[in-house]
Design a protein around this motif. Structure first.
Motif, PDB file in Angstrom:
ATOM      1  N   PHE A 179     -14.455   7.941 -18.014  1.00  0.00           N
ATOM      2  CA  PHE A 179     -14.338   8.667 -16.822  1.00  0.00           C
ATOM      3  C   PHE A 179     -14.762   7.758 -15.742  1.00  0.00           C
ATOM      4  CE2 PHE A 179     -14.739  12.654 -19.377  1.00  0.00           C
ATOM      5  CZ  PHE A 179     -13.445  13.043 -19.118  1.00  0.00           C
ATOM      6  N   ASP A 180     -15.990   6.803 -15.902  1.00  0.00           N
ATOM      7  CA  ASP A 180     -16.244   6.051 -14.839  1.00  0.00           C
ATOM      8  C   ASP A 180     -15.199   4.887 -14.595  1.00  0.00           C
ATOM      9  OD1 ASP A 180     -18.699   5.334 -13.085  1.00  0.00           O
ATOM     10  OD2 ASP A 180     -18.393   3.243 -14.435  1.00  0.00           O
ATOM     11  N   LYS A 181     -14.488   4.505 -15.311  1.00  0.00           N
ATOM     12  CA  LYS A 181     -13.609   3.696 -15.296  1.00  0.00           C
ATOM     13  C   LYS A 181     -12.213   4.230 -14.281  1.00  0.00           C
ATOM     14  CE  LYS A 181     -13.844   0.765 -19.377  1.00  0.00           C
ATOM     15  NZ  LYS A 181     -13.260   0.460 -20.829  1.00  0.00           N
ATOM     16  N   VAL A 182     -12.014   5.598 -14.469  1.00  0.00           N
ATOM     17  CA  VAL A 182     -11.038   6.045 -13.592  1.00  0.00           C
ATOM     18  C   VAL A 182     -11.535   5.754 -12.318  1.00  0.00           C
ATOM     19  CG1 VAL A 182      -9.975   8.219 -13.055  1.00  0.00           C
ATOM     20  CG2 VAL A 182     -10.380   7.507 -15.267  1.00  0.00           C
ATOM     21  N   ASN A 183     -12.877   6.222 -11.993  1.00  0.00           N
ATOM     22  CA  ASN A 183     -13.224   6.119 -10.475  1.00  0.00           C
ATOM     23  C   ASN A 183     -13.058   4.543 -10.183  1.00  0.00           C
ATOM     24  OD1 ASN A 183     -15.765   5.558  -8.492  1.00  0.00           O
ATOM     25  ND2 ASN A 183     -15.746   7.704  -8.678  1.00  0.00           N
ATOM     26  N   HIS A 184     -13.442   3.540 -10.900  1.00  0.00           N
ATOM     27  CA  HIS A 184     -13.209   2.433 -10.502  1.00  0.00           C
ATOM     28  C   HIS A 184     -11.957   1.912 -10.177  1.00  0.00           C
ATOM     29  CE1 HIS A 184     -13.823  -2.102 -10.705  1.00  0.00           C
ATOM     30  NE2 HIS A 184     -12.722  -2.248 -11.416  1.00  0.00           N
ATOM     31  N   TRP A 185     -11.005   2.080 -10.935  1.00  0.00           N
ATOM     32  CA  TRP A 185      -9.655   1.792 -10.565  1.00  0.00           C
ATOM     33  C   TRP A 185      -8.944   2.692  -9.442  1.00  0.00           C
ATOM     34  CZ3 TRP A 185      -6.708  -1.937 -12.386  1.00  0.00           C
ATOM     35  CH2 TRP A 185      -6.932  -2.739 -13.324  1.00  0.00           C
ATOM     36  N   VAL A 186      -9.443   3.952  -9.345  1.00  0.00           N
ATOM     37  CA  VAL A 186      -8.767   4.563  -8.205  1.00  0.00           C
ATOM     38  C   VAL A 186      -9.469   4.110  -6.803  1.00  0.00           C
ATOM     39  CG1 VAL A 186      -9.461   6.893  -6.839  1.00  0.00           C
ATOM     40  CG2 VAL A 186      -8.455   6.883  -9.087  1.00  0.00           C
ATOM     41  N   ILE A 187     -10.929   3.591  -6.743  1.00  0.00           N
ATOM     42  CA  ILE A 187     -11.367   2.943  -5.599  1.00  0.00           C
ATOM     43  C   ILE A 187     -10.820   1.597  -5.443  1.00  0.00           C
ATOM     44  CG2 ILE A 187     -13.424   2.194  -4.493  1.00  0.00           C
ATOM     45  CD1 ILE A 187     -13.164   5.325  -4.914  1.00  0.00           C
ATOM     46  N   VAL A 188     -10.548   1.034  -6.397  1.00  0.00           N
ATOM     47  CA  VAL A 188      -9.868  -0.311  -6.071  1.00  0.00           C
ATOM     48  C   VAL A 188      -8.523  -0.580  -5.782  1.00  0.00           C
ATOM     49  CG1 VAL A 188      -9.123  -2.538  -7.697  1.00  0.00           C
ATOM     50  CG2 VAL A 188     -11.234  -1.537  -7.837  1.00  0.00           C
ATOM     51  N   LEU A 189      -7.921   0.483  -6.245  1.00  0.00           N
ATOM     52  CA  LEU A 189      -6.485   0.832  -5.699  1.00  0.00           C
ATOM     53  C   LEU A 189      -6.396   1.659  -4.439  1.00  0.00           C
ATOM     54  CD1 LEU A 189      -4.504   1.355  -8.954  1.00  0.00           C
ATOM     55  CD2 LEU A 189      -4.742  -0.807  -7.629  1.00  0.00           C
ATOM     56  N   GLY A 190      -7.078   2.555  -4.442  1.00  0.00           N
ATOM     57  CA  GLY A 190      -6.707   3.570  -3.165  1.00  0.00           C
ATOM     58  C   GLY A 190      -7.498   3.281  -2.109  1.00  0.00           C
ATOM     59  N   PHE A 191      -8.635   2.436  -1.980  1.00  0.00           N
ATOM     60  CA  PHE A 191      -8.961   2.045  -0.566  1.00  0.00           C
ATOM     61  C   PHE A 191      -8.354   1.434   0.332  1.00  0.00           C
ATOM     62  CE2 PHE A 191     -11.976  -0.575   1.811  1.00  0.00           C
ATOM     63  CZ  PHE A 191     -12.338   0.161   2.866  1.00  0.00           C
ATOM     64  N   PRO A 192      -7.725   0.123  -0.374  1.00  0.00           N
ATOM     65  CA  PRO A 192      -6.739  -0.702   0.482  1.00  0.00           C
ATOM     66  C   PRO A 192      -5.652   0.305   0.976  1.00  0.00           C
ATOM     67  CG  PRO A 192      -7.431  -1.873  -1.348  1.00  0.00           C
ATOM     68  CD  PRO A 192      -8.040  -0.399  -1.748  1.00  0.00           C
ATOM     69  N   LEU A 193      -5.102   0.984   0.147  1.00  0.00           N
ATOM     70  CA  LEU A 193      -3.974   2.031   0.649  1.00  0.00           C
ATOM     71  C   LEU A 193      -4.621   2.741   2.009  1.00  0.00           C
ATOM     72  CD1 LEU A 193      -2.217   2.779  -2.768  1.00  0.00           C
ATOM     73  CD2 LEU A 193      -1.320   1.400  -0.827  1.00  0.00           C
ATOM     74  N   TYR A 194      -5.573   3.480   1.634  1.00  0.00           N
ATOM     75  CA  TYR A 194      -5.905   4.145   2.678  1.00  0.00           C
ATOM     76  C   TYR A 194      -6.390   3.608   3.995  1.00  0.00           C
ATOM     77  CZ  TYR A 194      -8.451   7.983   4.893  1.00  0.00           C
ATOM     78  OH  TYR A 194      -8.999   9.086   5.590  1.00  0.00           O
ATOM     79  N   THR A 195      -6.878   2.256   3.820  1.00  0.00           N
ATOM     80  CA  THR A 195      -7.137   1.645   4.910  1.00  0.00           C
ATOM     81  C   THR A 195      -5.838   1.200   5.673  1.00  0.00           C
ATOM     82  OG1 THR A 195      -9.282   0.604   4.040  1.00  0.00           O
ATOM     83  CG2 THR A 195      -8.248  -0.406   5.735  1.00  0.00           C
ATOM     84  N   VAL A 196      -5.017   0.698   5.073  1.00  0.00           N
ATOM     85  CA  VAL A 196      -3.578   0.344   5.620  1.00  0.00           C
ATOM     86  C   VAL A 196      -2.923   1.638   6.335  1.00  0.00           C
ATOM     87  CG1 VAL A 196      -1.081  -0.459   4.967  1.00  0.00           C
ATOM     88  CG2 VAL A 196      -2.983  -1.589   4.046  1.00  0.00           C
ATOM     89  N   GLY A 197      -2.908   2.834   5.670  1.00  0.00           N
ATOM     90  CA  GLY A 197      -2.357   3.919   6.225  1.00  0.00           C
ATOM     91  C   GLY A 197      -3.042   4.267   7.523  1.00  0.00           C
ATOM     92  N   LEU A 198      -4.281   4.362   7.674  1.00  0.00           N
ATOM     93  CA  LEU A 198      -5.334   4.610   8.743  1.00  0.00           C
ATOM     94  C   LEU A 198      -4.868   3.585   9.741  1.00  0.00           C
ATOM     95  CD1 LEU A 198      -6.983   7.178   9.217  1.00  0.00           C
ATOM     96  CD2 LEU A 198      -8.833   5.636   8.842  1.00  0.00           C
ATOM     97  N   ALA A 199      -4.995   2.227   9.449  1.00  0.00           N
ATOM     98  CA  ALA A 199      -4.756   1.221  10.616  1.00  0.00           C
ATOM     99  C   ALA A 199      -3.227   1.373  11.190  1.00  0.00           C
ATOM    100  CB  ALA A 199      -4.985  -0.030   9.962  1.00  0.00           C
TER     101      ALA A 199
END
Length: 277
Positions: A179-199
């Motif tokens: 379950f912790d690995k899910v959190n890791h993969w989501v953060i690694v993939l999701g944060f850059p996408l969220y940043t690009v979307g917001l920017a």
């Protein structure tokens, strides 16, 4: 009644049955029932894809794709795609008990909001939709999986620490580390996408009105989410954060996202990001 009319009812029914049978199969620890549930859910997913394709084919320009029906349907579809990615990468089939109900809720919301539409200013509308909406939806769909994994992590951790013991169906659940690995993969993939979307949204605002930030409630909440997301991203990668803290923070960010989508979009009349009939 033609296929376009009955398709939403079929998708909702299949998603509901898939959820119910998977929960039943887990409670009975019956693999055949769980496989059947996944087959039912897979059929619903295929019909969901047909429905989305039909909306794209019948769209009269990009403006038609800003309806509540298309956007919420797209988000529900993205949640299941994110689940499929994690299932393939981490063998996390258990997350179907989170992904399928969420897809059902968002798809049902989509069909209940077919008469409303998000305003889309004409300038740079194509760039706005692809960069802003597309990347944000991908990031939030991934975050939904971190939300489910976080809840499961906290529940299992509590039962282990209190020596309560696992119930029958919980004995087939993945380990805390998975379950912790899910959190890791989501953060690694999701944060850059969220940043690009917001920017991209702020760049578009500057090009359209020469103003980057307008103190819109949606923008304020988006920046709060970005700050929490950035902190979580930094702590995981720079300091190796693991376990309870990142799980709690991922849950908090997802709940803020839900508040943004349902609370602000529907209830706050002063935002220009909201839905209008």
């Amino acid at each position: 009644m033609g296929l376009p009319e009955i398709l939403p009812m079929l998708v909702i029914g299949l998603y509901f049955l898939g959820t119910a049978f998977y929960v039943l199969g887990s409670a009975l620890r019956n693999e055949r029932i769980k496989v059947m549930a996944l087959s039912i859910a897979g059929t619903g997913f295929a019909l969901h894809a047909v429905d989305l394709a039909g909306q794209l084919v019948g769209a009269a320009g990009l403006d038609s794709l800003t309806s509540g029906r298309f956007l919420f349907s797209l988000f529900g579809f993205g949640v299941l795609v994110s689940f499929g990615l994690l299932w393939w990468r981490l063998k996390m089939r258990f997350l179907i008990v989170v992904a399928l109900p969420l897809a059902l809720v968002f798809y049902a919301t989509a069909n209940a909001t077919s008469g409303i539409k998000a305003s889309l200013p004409p300038m740079l509308s194509g760039l706005f939709f692809l960069l802003h909406i597309g990347t944000l939806f991908c990031s939030m769909a991934l975050l939904a999986m971190a939300f489910g994994a976080g809840l499961a992590f906290l529940h299992l951790e509590k039962r282990i620490k209190t020596k309560t013991g696992l119930k029958k169906f919980q004995q087939d659940m993945p380990s805390l580390d998975t379950f912790d690995k899910v959190n890791h993969w989501v953060i690694v993939l999701g944060f850059p996408l969220y940043t690009v979307g917001l920017a991209s949204g702020f760049v578009w605002a500057w090009l359209a009105s020469k103003r980057v930030f307008s103190f819109d409630p949606k923008e304020i909440l988006a920046l709060v989410m970005l700050g929490l997301y950035a902190y979580l991203f930094h702590q995981r990668l720079a300091y190796g954060w693991r376990g309870r803290k990142p799980a709690v923070m991922a849950i908090a960010v997802f709940l803020l996202m839900v508040l943004s989508m349902f609370g602000i979009n529907f209830l706050v009349s002063t935002t220009f990001h909201g839905f209008k009939a």
